[in-house]
Scaffold this motif. Structure first.
Motif, PDB file in Angstrom:
ATOM      1  N   SER A  57       0.847  -1.155  -0.067  1.00 51.42           N
ATOM      2  CA  SER A  57      -0.072   0.139   0.037  1.00 51.42           C
ATOM      3  C   SER A  57       0.879   1.528   0.036  1.00 51.42           C
ATOM      4  CB  SER A  57      -0.954   0.173   1.123  1.00 51.42           C
ATOM      5  OG  SER A  57      -0.430   0.041   2.308  1.00 51.42           O
ATOM      6  N   ARG A  58       2.090   1.086   0.194  1.00 47.84           N
ATOM      7  CA  ARG A  58       3.107   2.369   0.259  1.00 47.84           C
ATOM      8  C   ARG A  58       4.215   1.926  -0.545  1.00 47.84           C
ATOM      9  NH1 ARG A  58       1.982   5.601   4.719  1.00 47.84           N
ATOM     10  NH2 ARG A  58      -0.302   5.206   5.383  1.00 47.84           N
ATOM     11  N   ILE A  60       2.409   5.506  -1.757  1.00 52.79           N
ATOM     12  CA  ILE A  60       1.085   5.896  -2.475  1.00 52.79           C
ATOM     13  C   ILE A  60       1.196   6.056  -3.812  1.00 52.79           C
ATOM     14  CG2 ILE A  60       0.454   6.650  -0.090  1.00 52.79           C
ATOM     15  CD1 ILE A  60       0.132   9.441  -1.138  1.00 52.79           C
ATOM     16  N   TRP A  61       2.334   6.475  -4.325  1.00 54.64           N
ATOM     17  CA  TRP A  61       2.452   6.984  -5.682  1.00 54.64           C
ATOM     18  C   TRP A  61       2.988   5.771  -6.637  1.00 54.64           C
ATOM     19  CZ3 TRP A  61       7.306   5.801  -6.213  1.00 54.64           C
ATOM     20  CH2 TRP A  61       8.310   5.864  -5.454  1.00 54.64           C
ATOM     21  N   LEU A 276      -4.588  11.644  -1.735  1.00 53.24           N
ATOM     22  CA  LEU A 276      -4.162  10.344  -2.445  1.00 53.24           C
ATOM     23  C   LEU A 276      -4.411  10.518  -4.030  1.00 53.24           C
ATOM     24  CD1 LEU A 276      -5.954   7.577  -0.190  1.00 53.24           C
ATOM     25  CD2 LEU A 276      -3.625   8.217  -0.426  1.00 53.24           C
ATOM     26  N   SER A 287      -4.257  13.653  -8.345  1.00 53.96           N
ATOM     27  CA  SER A 287      -4.308  13.703  -6.764  1.00 53.96           C
ATOM     28  C   SER A 287      -5.718  14.465  -6.314  1.00 53.96           C
ATOM     29  CB  SER A 287      -3.249  14.235  -5.913  1.00 53.96           C
ATOM     30  OG  SER A 287      -1.859  13.546  -6.037  1.00 53.96           O
ATOM     31  N   HIS A 330      -3.702  -3.509   2.660  1.00 48.64           N
ATOM     32  CA  HIS A 330      -4.566  -2.177   2.417  1.00 48.64           C
ATOM     33  C   HIS A 330      -5.364  -2.074   3.380  1.00 48.64           C
ATOM     34  CE1 HIS A 330      -2.920  -2.628  -1.852  1.00 48.64           C
ATOM     35  NE2 HIS A 330      -3.046  -1.145  -1.791  1.00 48.64           N
ATOM     36  N   THR A 336      -6.460   3.787   3.757  1.00 51.50           N
ATOM     37  CA  THR A 336      -7.585   2.975   3.039  1.00 51.50           C
ATOM     38  C   THR A 336      -8.776   3.722   3.638  1.00 51.50           C
ATOM     39  OG1 THR A 336      -6.099   1.486   2.426  1.00 51.50           O
ATOM     40  CG2 THR A 336      -8.199   1.081   2.174  1.00 51.50           C
ATOM     41  N   PRO A 360      -4.568   3.614  -0.955  1.00 53.21           N
ATOM     42  CA  PRO A 360      -3.466   4.023  -1.431  1.00 53.21           C
ATOM     43  C   PRO A 360      -2.676   3.027  -2.540  1.00 53.21           C
ATOM     44  CG  PRO A 360      -2.958   3.576   0.831  1.00 53.21           C
ATOM     45  CD  PRO A 360      -4.314   3.300   0.600  1.00 53.21           C
ATOM     46  N   ASN A 361      -2.297   3.285  -3.521  1.00 53.36           N
ATOM     47  CA  ASN A 361      -1.425   2.603  -4.581  1.00 53.36           C
ATOM     48  C   ASN A 361      -2.241   1.341  -5.252  1.00 53.36           C
ATOM     49  OD1 ASN A 361       1.079   1.740  -5.992  1.00 53.36           O
ATOM     50  ND2 ASN A 361       1.547   0.332  -4.229  1.00 53.36           N
TER      51      ASN A 361
END
Length: 377
Positions: A57-58, A60-61, A276, A287, A330, A336, A360-361
């Motif tokens: 999940s990290r 996030i990008w 996010l 974003s 997540h 989340t 995220p992600n």
């Protein structure tokens, strides 16, 4: 009627048809297409994860970057492929057509390579534009042909490796000869690299914010409802009436039982705000500020441990992404959310009102909208 003579391969003397030009462009194409293949494979595995696959999940990008690279490298491959085909097309006039069995197999592999690569890049470009002039299911066919394309590229490189080595190493000095007519070898290569670069800059603004002011052909900017693009509207999903029904309730099912929440009850729970990105498979990303109930908090409220996988069901019944699974990495992440607001406003209907998942992600297709049910697996 007088028949025109078929030109011979040796008659094509332009520098753009030299082995060195072909090899250099082929090397560039191999790099961009390999990046495109690997990042596309990542996206496929996230959406259809086998038991061994793990996606964090990290940061996030991360998916925003990998999918942006997928689309950008695919776009860069288009002019490279056209230049490569131009540089080798005189070989179509080589005689005899088939010199041996290995030569026949080599020609067949080039045909498969060209067809598969052209198919991948063309259909991928249509997908970016969300235009589907075909009847097959794009993700499955695109994924299958990608393996054919990358396999044929590996075979082609293996067969042509001696030629590549000779062409890419510095040639010994030779007596000067008159340059062939037309664009020089360096001129053709510079034009090819420039065209590939311009095509990337002109479109990369969809995923690279710093380029949005100069990407004249970029798709999906921040224009849209609540400052965020919409891929699938509530009307297209057939959920407009159900999503606006005052009797709507969120059902949360755990091994211990089930519990329902009205929209007012969800708003009364502790709220979390997170910045996010939402990144779609078409390559665009944006974003936004989201606010809602953190999924780990919701799990604790219903007596389930954060980190449990959750099946998320939408009010949309017939779409291919009406059901998704949030994996444990997540549901344990405090970012989340079961989002109720977007950019400081109540979720618009097209963005998933009354509530949606934002994690995220994750690919945008898995950020399920119009959520009606959560099942702890």
């Amino acid at each position: 009627m007088k028949r025109l003579p078929i030109p011979e391969e040796e008659r094509f003397a332009a520098a753009s048809h030299s082995a060195r030009v072909t090899s250099r462009i082929g090397l560039g194409l191999a790099i961009t297409f390999t990046v495109c293949f690997l990042t596309g494979l990542v996206s496929h595995l996230i959406q259809h994860p086998p038991t061994w696959f793990f996606w964090p999940s990290r940061p996030i990008w991360l998916y925003r970057v990998t999918q942006g690279l997928h689309v950008v490298s695919g776009i860069a491959s288009i002019p490279l492929l056209l230049a490569k085909l131009w540089s080798v097309y005189p070989k179509l006039f080589g005689r005899p057509l088939v010199r041996s069995v290995p030569h026949a197999l080599e020609r067949l592999s080039i045909l498969v390579l060209s067809a598969a690569t052209f198919f991948e890049l063309t259909t991928g470009l249509f997908n970016v534009a969300q235009n589907y002039p075909w009847t097959f299911y794009f993700p499955q066919v695109h994924y299958a042909v990608a393996w054919v394309a990358i396999g044929s590229i590996l075979v082609h490189v293996a067969v042509k490796l001696p030629v590549l080595r000779r062409a890419l190493t510095r040639e010994p000095a030779e007596a000067p000869v008159p340059p062939p007519a037309g664009l020089s070898r360096r001129g053709f290569l510079r034009t090819t690299w420039l065209t590939a670069g311009v095509s990337v800059v002109a479109t990369a603004g969809a995923t690279v914010p710093l380029l949005r002011n100069v990407s004249g052909l970029s798709w999906r900017t921040d224009h849209g409802t609540q400052g965020l693009p919409v891929n699938r509207t509530a009307s297209a999903a057939g959920v407009r009436q159900a999503a606006q029904d005052s009797a709507w309730r969120l059902s949360v099912v755990t091994p211990a039982g089930a519990r329902t929440f009205s929209l007012a009850e969800l708003r009364a729970l502790p709220q979390t705000t997170a910045e996010l990105p939402i990144a779609c498979v078409e390559g665009w990303s944006q974003s936004a500020s989201w606010r809602g109930v953190a999924v780990p908090d919701l799990l604790r409220i219903v007596g389930a441990p954060p980190g449990s996988s959750i099946r998320v069901s939408s009010l949309e019944r017939y779409g291919p992404y009406g059901v998704s699974v949030l994996p444990g990495e997540h549901t344990a992440d405090a970012l989340t959310l079961l989002a109720l607001e977007l950019n400081g406003e109540v979720l618009d209907l097209d963005h998933g009102f009354p509530c949606r998942v934002i994690a995220p992600n994750r690919p945008g297709v898995l950020q399920t909208k119009w959520v009606s049910k959560l099942e702890v697996l």
